[in-house]
Scaffold this active site. Sequence first.
Site, PDB file in Angstrom:
ATOM      1  N   ASN A 161       0.563  -0.705   0.111  1.00 25.71           N
ATOM      2  CA  ASN A 161      -0.261   0.397  -0.200  1.00 25.71           C
ATOM      3  C   ASN A 161       0.722   0.770  -0.019  1.00 25.71           C
ATOM      4  O   ASN A 161       1.502   1.233   1.345  1.00 25.71           O
ATOM      5  CB  ASN A 161      -1.070  -0.076   0.722  1.00 25.71           C
ATOM      6  CG  ASN A 161      -1.750   1.686   1.702  1.00 25.71           C
ATOM      7  OD1 ASN A 161      -1.852   1.484   0.741  1.00 25.71           O
ATOM      8  ND2 ASN A 161      -2.623   1.565   2.404  1.00 25.71           N
ATOM      9  N   SER A 163       4.430  -2.676  10.501  1.00 29.09           N
ATOM     10  CA  SER A 163       5.164  -1.661  10.255  1.00 29.09           C
ATOM     11  C   SER A 163       6.204  -3.536   9.649  1.00 29.09           C
ATOM     12  O   SER A 163       6.687  -3.484  10.337  1.00 29.09           O
ATOM     13  CB  SER A 163       6.313  -1.741  11.745  1.00 29.09           C
ATOM     14  OG  SER A 163       5.650  -0.463  11.717  1.00 29.09           O
ATOM     15  N   GLU A 211      -6.148   5.029   8.601  1.00 29.51           N
ATOM     16  CA  GLU A 211      -6.560   5.956   8.029  1.00 29.51           C
ATOM     17  C   GLU A 211      -7.475   6.531   7.587  1.00 29.51           C
ATOM     18  O   GLU A 211      -7.807   7.708   8.178  1.00 29.51           O
ATOM     19  CB  GLU A 211      -5.283   5.903   7.169  1.00 29.51           C
ATOM     20  CG  GLU A 211      -3.511   6.017   7.795  1.00 29.51           C
ATOM     21  CD  GLU A 211      -2.057   4.985   7.206  1.00 29.51           C
ATOM     22  OE1 GLU A 211      -2.726   5.748   5.796  1.00 29.51           O
ATOM     23  OE2 GLU A 211      -1.856   5.044   7.733  1.00 29.51           O
ATOM     24  N   GLY A 230       3.379   2.799  10.531  1.00 29.86           N
ATOM     25  CA  GLY A 230       4.123   3.488  10.419  1.00 29.86           C
ATOM     26  C   GLY A 230       4.732   3.746  11.929  1.00 29.86           C
ATOM     27  O   GLY A 230       5.045   4.711  11.936  1.00 29.86           O
ATOM     28  N   GLU A 234      -4.441  -5.421  10.969  1.00 29.65           N
ATOM     29  CA  GLU A 234      -3.905  -3.811  10.660  1.00 29.65           C
ATOM     30  C   GLU A 234      -3.886  -3.279  12.718  1.00 29.65           C
ATOM     31  O   GLU A 234      -5.007  -2.111  12.447  1.00 29.65           O
ATOM     32  CB  GLU A 234      -4.252  -3.017   9.872  1.00 29.65           C
ATOM     33  CG  GLU A 234      -3.388  -3.287   8.622  1.00 29.65           C
ATOM     34  CD  GLU A 234      -3.360  -2.291   7.876  1.00 29.65           C
ATOM     35  OE1 GLU A 234      -2.238  -2.843   7.522  1.00 29.65           O
ATOM     36  OE2 GLU A 234      -3.552  -1.795   7.239  1.00 29.65           O
ATOM     37  N   HIS A 286      -9.362   1.208   5.653  1.00 31.38           N
ATOM     38  CA  HIS A 286      -7.892   1.390   6.305  1.00 31.38           C
ATOM     39  C   HIS A 286      -8.026   2.599   7.876  1.00 31.38           C
ATOM     40  O   HIS A 286      -8.970   2.664   7.612  1.00 31.38           O
ATOM     41  CB  HIS A 286      -6.985   2.041   4.809  1.00 31.38           C
ATOM     42  CG  HIS A 286      -5.472   1.668   5.043  1.00 31.38           C
ATOM     43  ND1 HIS A 286      -4.981   2.629   6.215  1.00 31.38           N
ATOM     44  CD2 HIS A 286      -4.643   1.806   5.435  1.00 31.38           C
ATOM     45  CE1 HIS A 286      -3.683   2.277   6.751  1.00 31.38           C
ATOM     46  NE2 HIS A 286      -3.580   1.154   6.025  1.00 31.38           N
ATOM     47  N   LYS A 346       0.069   3.941  -0.128  1.00 34.22           N
ATOM     48  CA  LYS A 346      -0.725   6.000   0.390  1.00 34.22           C
ATOM     49  C   LYS A 346      -0.876   6.674  -0.347  1.00 34.22           C
ATOM     50  O   LYS A 346      -0.550   6.113  -2.021  1.00 34.22           O
ATOM     51  CB  LYS A 346       0.028   5.871   1.816  1.00 34.22           C
ATOM     52  CG  LYS A 346      -0.194   4.257   2.276  1.00 34.22           C
ATOM     53  CD  LYS A 346       0.114   5.291   4.019  1.00 34.22           C
ATOM     54  CE  LYS A 346       0.022   2.757   4.868  1.00 34.22           C
ATOM     55  NZ  LYS A 346       0.029   3.368   6.026  1.00 34.22           N
TER      56      LYS A 346
END
Length: 255
Positions: free
Chosen positions: A8, A205, A98, A173, A167, A96, A10
């Site tokens: 991904n 990560s 985010e 991150g 996740e 996701h 992003k």
Amino acid sequence: MKAIIAGNWKMNKDNGQSRELVLKLMSLVGIDELKNRQVILIPPFTSLSILAELVMNSPIKLGAQNMHWERSGAFTGEVSGVFIKQLGCEYVIIGHSERRHLMGETNKEINRKLKTALDIGLIAILCVGETGAERDAGQTESVIEKQLTQGLEGFENEAHKMIIAYEPVWAIGTGKTATLEQAVEVHKFIRGLLKKPSTIIYGGSVKSDNIDQLMAHEEIQGVLVGGASLDPESFARIIQYQKFLDKPKISDSSD
Ligand code: 13P
């Protein structure tokens, strides 16, 4: 089943950088090495057509990072799943963290998007995961159960047509990968909630130095990689993960 190795990107890589990354990646990974892996590249929307051309004759598949629940209409700034499918995408990330946490996406919206992805024949990669505060408060299972039950409401029997990505938000991150034990525990919990055997992958990560250990466990059927998928050398190494001949026991997982 082939292990899923999804990258991904992003909101990274413009068109020129996307081309460069894919060409370099394809020069590093041989076709033979792709046989037992399903590699999925998930670039920004703007790079999808370039990538579609570059991966056309390879086993690499494409995914998009999001889509709207309507197929078309007055939704300025949104992207239709039908259009991304026409561009060559077979996969789409839905929910996701985010988008959940920065864009306020709700389980109800995620549910509508999943339904549309199913209807139009895109394989959804449904992301679920708890924040650090939720884990500390002992709410990991209840948060994930809510994300799954509300997300899949109305088509619970079709989860096996999707990929579920665990996740943990605190691992995204941050360089803090969940331990194998933590990941496996949640994977098993998710598997217990689903009606039919489904593909469950881990994200947060994932790097070239922890991929071997993660993929050695049978519960982890693939990975969703963020940062490390932006560097061709590290993503190539992730694709080329080594299978341990003797699977390590969960209790060997401290790192
Ligand atoms: P990182 O690998 O950068 O932690 O990101 C994980 C992720 O969000 C993949 O979707």
